[in-house]
Structures are given as C-alpha cells and as structure tokens.
Scaffold this motif. Sequence first.
Motif, PDB file in Angstrom:
ATOM      1  N   TYR A  86      38.984  40.733  31.970  1.00  0.00           N
ATOM      2  CA  TYR A  86      38.639  41.649  33.059  1.00  0.00           C
ATOM      3  C   TYR A  86      37.671  42.723  32.570  1.00  0.00           C
ATOM      4  O   TYR A  86      36.634  42.985  33.191  1.00  0.00           O
ATOM      5  N   LYS A 102      37.609  32.029  37.697  1.00  0.00           N
ATOM      6  CA  LYS A 102      36.621  32.337  38.730  1.00  0.00           C
ATOM      7  C   LYS A 102      37.262  33.098  39.877  1.00  0.00           C
ATOM      8  O   LYS A 102      38.484  33.252  39.943  1.00  0.00           O
ATOM      9  N   TRP A 103      36.410  33.562  40.774  1.00  0.00           N
ATOM     10  CA  TRP A 103      36.899  34.198  41.991  1.00  0.00           C
ATOM     11  C   TRP A 103      36.593  33.301  43.193  1.00  0.00           C
ATOM     12  O   TRP A 103      35.660  32.504  43.181  1.00  0.00           O
ATOM     13  N   GLU A 163      38.246  46.844  43.260  1.00  0.00           N
ATOM     14  CA  GLU A 163      39.462  46.041  43.153  1.00  0.00           C
ATOM     15  C   GLU A 163      40.596  46.693  43.942  1.00  0.00           C
ATOM     16  O   GLU A 163      41.422  46.015  44.563  1.00  0.00           O
ATOM     17  N   TYR A 216      36.455  33.549  47.644  1.00  0.00           N
ATOM     18  CA  TYR A 216      36.367  34.497  48.751  1.00  0.00           C
ATOM     19  C   TYR A 216      37.243  34.061  49.912  1.00  0.00           C
ATOM     20  O   TYR A 216      37.396  32.862  50.190  1.00  0.00           O
ATOM     21  N   TRP A 252      38.791  38.646  48.253  1.00  0.00           N
ATOM     22  CA  TRP A 252      38.617  37.719  47.144  1.00  0.00           C
ATOM     23  C   TRP A 252      39.878  37.694  46.283  1.00  0.00           C
ATOM     24  O   TRP A 252      40.713  38.593  46.328  1.00  0.00           O
ATOM     25  N   TYR A 253      40.012  36.631  45.501  1.00  0.00           N
ATOM     26  CA  TYR A 253      41.111  36.516  44.548  1.00  0.00           C
ATOM     27  C   TYR A 253      40.633  35.671  43.374  1.00  0.00           C
ATOM     28  O   TYR A 253      39.596  34.999  43.452  1.00  0.00           O
ATOM     29  N   TYR A 254      41.383  35.713  42.275  1.00  0.00           N
ATOM     30  CA  TYR A 254      40.982  35.045  41.037  1.00  0.00           C
ATOM     31  C   TYR A 254      41.915  33.881  40.724  1.00  0.00           C
ATOM     32  O   TYR A 254      43.115  33.933  41.005  1.00  0.00           O
ATOM     33  N   ASN A 307      29.659  31.658  38.465  1.00  0.00           N
ATOM     34  CA  ASN A 307      31.070  31.614  38.831  1.00  0.00           C
ATOM     35  C   ASN A 307      31.502  30.239  39.326  1.00  0.00           C
ATOM     36  O   ASN A 307      32.630  29.805  39.082  1.00  0.00           O
TER      37      ASN A 307
END
Length: 299
Positions: free
Chosen positions: A106, A248-249, A81, A251, A90-92, A242
Amino acid sequence: MSSVERLSPLLGLTIMIVSEAATLAHVEPFWSWNTPIAWTGFIIFADSVVWRARHDSWMRSAPREFACLALVSILLWLVFEGYNRIIANWYYTGLPENAVLRYFGYAWSFATIWPALFEGAELIAVWRRSGKPGGSGTSGAPALPAHPALPAHPALPAHPALPALSIVIGAGMLACPFFVPSATARFLAAPVWLGFILLLDPINARLGGESLFADLRARRYDRLVNLALSGVLCGLLWEFWNYWSRAKWHYTVPIMEHLKLFEMPIPGYLGFPAFAYECFTMYVFVRLAFTKLGRTIAL
C-alpha cells in the motif's frame, strides 16, 4: 553528459517493460507488485528525460522535497481511501496475505501517485516546449531555466466574493457523501474529485501559493494543460498496468459499469484531469502549512 544521465531514461523504461512483460507471464514478484514497480520505473524515466532537457528535475534538483512529496502522497491518498468507505467505488483483490507485506505494498503504491502526476506534467511540459520555436526536448540543446518564466498578462478582474463562494461550494461537495443514503453516495465520486479544487485553490492563492485560479486570471494556461495531459497519461497507465496484475483494484462505479477500458468505466477517464488538478491543490495546501518555498509544479 555522464553515463548516469545517459542510462537513467533507459533504466526507467527497462523497469516498466520488464515488469509488464513479467506480469503478463505471471512471473513473481512482478505479477503481484506490477503497479509500484512500473510506476517507480516511470518516475525514474520521466525525471531523467526532464533533467536531460532542463538540467533541473524533482529528484535531482529537489531531492528532499521529492522525498516529502512521496510521503505526503501516501497521506493524501488515504483521504480518498477514507472517502471510498462511503462512496464504495473500488476495492482490491490479490493482495499479500502477510500484513507487513500488504501494508508495505500500500505505502509503496500510494507513494508513487503524486510524484507520477507531477513528473508526468513536467515531461509533458518538455514535450510541448520541444514543438515550439527555440524549444528542445533533447539533451543537446541549451538547458532551459529551472523554473520557466511565466508570461506577464494583466490579470482578469475577479469578483471579491468568488473565492469565498468557491470555498463554500467545495466544502459542500466534500460533505455531501456523508449526509445521503449509501445507495446515493455511490454516485457522488464527482463531488469528491472536484471538491478539494474548489475548497483549497482559493486558500492557496490567498496564502501566496501556486494557484490554478490565479493562473486562469492571469491567462497563464501552461500549468493547466500540463496537469490535464499528465492526468490523462497517468490515468491510462494506471489502468493499463493494473489490468493484468494479480494484486489489483476493481471498480464498482454505478455508471456505465459494463462499458470499460481495462477496469475503468469509460466515463471515469474524464475524471483523471480533474484528479491531477486536485492533487496539485492538495499538495500546495499542505506545503504552504510549512513553507512558501518549494519547487515550481507542472511547468
């Protein structure tokens, strides 16, 4: 066989199926918590199958180390991270607004990463052994030894400079994202996913721990195959579970980012075996800081 042994694989499988079905129907809490719930089910399922085949598994034979593995999994994933702050791959989205729930999510999710890969590798090992003469993946067969014997082969010669060279290259790969422009750093996921292998595996071997390079030199390939296949299996499940989740994440990998299977660009799936190797080397390194004892991994 006890009722717990009979029902545990079914319990794990049921958790996975119910969580995914409820996620597809947008039923809470599964829709927002599908990733940690489904992975908990997978870990229970894999551990139960391995136990039935071997009468030896992470959760039942080494519960204290398994708990430590889950905790270490959180800490080690935070390393990646941290790297993501630099490479921005990536991000959530869809995370709980409540901070306590968000950080609990988390922790739960990150705690399943290393256990899932290691349990998956042992599940693969049981499956591979079931196809060999004298092997069986069923609970009705004689129990396999807790730690399968490694075949004895003469070690291939290695140049004494190779470990040092590997360490230098690995350190350089891990350092490079910090010394390039941010636009360039986005393309440097591969060095991050490979660097810890090259940096830590020679150190693990020198300290007397389990080592991928040592396995290669001794022509022992089972661990390498098991980890690679576990990486592929877990990678597909990560992306599958996911994809339909609310939390979710996503990309932002700048390579073939419009050619995807679920959220992951197709080339990204090539990184999952390497990630499994990296998880192995990182955990062995951390464990060696405290003890040379511990459960054999991925065999």
